[in-house]
Design an enzyme around this catalytic site. Structure first.
Site, PDB file in Angstrom:
ATOM      1  N   LYS A   1     131.925  26.522  -4.911  1.00  0.00           N
ATOM      2  CA  LYS A   1     131.994  27.647  -3.977  1.00  0.00           C
ATOM      3  C   LYS A   1     133.251  28.438  -4.313  1.00  0.00           C
ATOM      4  O   LYS A   1     134.373  27.949  -4.170  1.00  0.00           O
ATOM      5  CB  LYS A   1     132.036  27.161  -2.536  1.00  0.00           C
ATOM      6  CG  LYS A   1     132.139  28.315  -1.536  1.00  0.00           C
ATOM      7  CD  LYS A   1     132.610  27.827  -0.176  1.00  0.00           C
ATOM      8  CE  LYS A   1     132.988  29.037   0.668  1.00  0.00           C
ATOM      9  NZ  LYS A   1     133.766  28.652   1.862  1.00  0.00           N
TER      10      LYS A   1
ATOM     11  N   ALA B   1     131.775  31.611   7.394  1.00  0.00           N
ATOM     12  CA  ALA B   1     132.954  32.024   8.169  1.00  0.00           C
ATOM     13  C   ALA B   1     132.574  32.827   9.403  1.00  0.00           C
ATOM     14  O   ALA B   1     131.673  33.666   9.367  1.00  0.00           O
ATOM     15  CB  ALA B   1     133.949  32.826   7.328  1.00  0.00           C
TER      16      ALA B   1
ATOM     17  N   ASN C   1     133.078  25.173   9.253  1.00  0.00           N
ATOM     18  CA  ASN C   1     134.059  24.103   9.357  1.00  0.00           C
ATOM     19  C   ASN C   1     134.763  24.154  10.710  1.00  0.00           C
ATOM     20  O   ASN C   1     134.647  23.263  11.540  1.00  0.00           O
ATOM     21  CB  ASN C   1     135.044  24.177   8.202  1.00  0.00           C
ATOM     22  CG  ASN C   1     136.047  23.033   8.185  1.00  0.00           C
ATOM     23  OD1 ASN C   1     136.968  23.024   7.388  1.00  0.00           O
ATOM     24  ND2 ASN C   1     135.900  22.038   9.036  1.00  0.00           N
ATOM     25  N   SER C   2     135.475  25.257  10.963  1.00  0.00           N
ATOM     26  CA  SER C   2     136.294  25.355  12.176  1.00  0.00           C
ATOM     27  C   SER C   2     135.477  25.190  13.452  1.00  0.00           C
ATOM     28  O   SER C   2     135.950  24.581  14.420  1.00  0.00           O
ATOM     29  CB  SER C   2     137.023  26.701  12.214  1.00  0.00           C
ATOM     30  OG  SER C   2     137.891  26.843  11.116  1.00  0.00           O
TER      31      SER C   2
END
EC number: 2.8.1.10
Length: 264
Positions: free
Chosen positions: A106, A193, A215-216
């Site tokens: 990535k 994102a 992820n977050s």
């Protein structure tokens, strides 16, 4: 998610995956929480920041691959923390060395620390070098349809436009640009994102994205393991809704039951 008759498989670099949720490994409190959240998510592809995570380059330190086995998951090395094409290329080559010739990466080349917007000029440079070097490149980019088209045309195997700034949890900030990218897509499009909660992931899938990487949204939840499970079902619900086709929006009401034959 069980196969759906009119669905097409989610395939990257010749390999087909059942889960359309890709997850990261950063920001968890420890490796055990990382392992538990990833398992709860049902993800088959796990992305790893090579410059921030030990996958063998630091002997003697805890190794992420001890809890996230490459035999069970497809490891997706990423170039988070790179701000030049040269750094990104170097990082991908290091990952290939550490992972015994692994080609799937990535690519992300960032513009600055404050926004973490992609630097599309450096991204294009790095992508060209990596593709010529034999890598299968999934690329983090802006939601500019022209840049997305160029990256696909040059040989990237997947385009990953941001939905919002990394780590903000703002959700799908510009669904209209995403729709244009999706309409023109010749390679898989994955939102990368900006996702903050399950409904954001569902919206991305309802728009027609092949998958979502996050992820977050999981790691920063009050209960990351539970949120990981929520995201699993959100992705599935969004995909099913996309395949089903939503009803058209109308300005005026339309009764669910016909007016003919009313009891008077």
């Amino acid at each position: 998610m069980p196969p759906v008759p009119n669905d097409k498989p989610f395939t990257l670099a010749g390999r087909t995956y059942q889960s359309r949720l890709l997850v990261g490994t950063g920001k968890y409190k420890d490796l055990e929480e990382t392992r538990a959240a990833i398992e709860a998510s049902g993800a088959e592809i796990v992305t790893v920041a090579v410059r921030r995570t030990n996958i063998g380059q630091n002997p003697g330190e805890p190794n992420l691959l001890d809890v996230i086995s490459p035999e069970r998951y497809t490891i997706l090395p990423n170039t988070a923390g790179c701000f030049t094409a040269e750094d990104a290329v170097r990082t991908c080559r290091l990952a290939r060395e550490l992972l015994d010739g692994h080609k799937l990466v990535k690519l992300e080349v960032l513009a600055d620390q404050k926004t973490l917007f992609p630097n599309v000029i450096e991204t294009l440079k790095a992508a060209e070098v990596l593709i010529k070097d034999g890598f299968d490149v999934m690329v983090y980019t802006s939601d500019d349809p022209i840049i997305a088209r160029q990256l696909a045309e040059m040989g990237c195997i997947a385009v990953m436009p941001l939905a919002g700034l990394i780590g903000t949890g703002l959700g799908i900030c510009n669904p209209y640009n995403l729709r244009i990218i999706l309409e023109e897509a010749t390679v898989p499009v994955l939102v990368d994102a900006g996702v903050g909660t399950a409904s954001d992931a569902t919206i991305a899938m309802e728009l027609g994205c092949e998958a979502v990487l996050m992820n977050s949204a999981i790691a920063h939840a009050q209960n990351p393991v539970l949120m990981a499970e929520a995201m699993k079902y959100a992705i599935e619900a969004g995909r099913l809704a996309y395949l089903a086709g939503r009803m058209p929006k109308k300005l005026y009401a339309s009764a669910s039951s016909p007016l003919d034959g009313l009891i008077r």
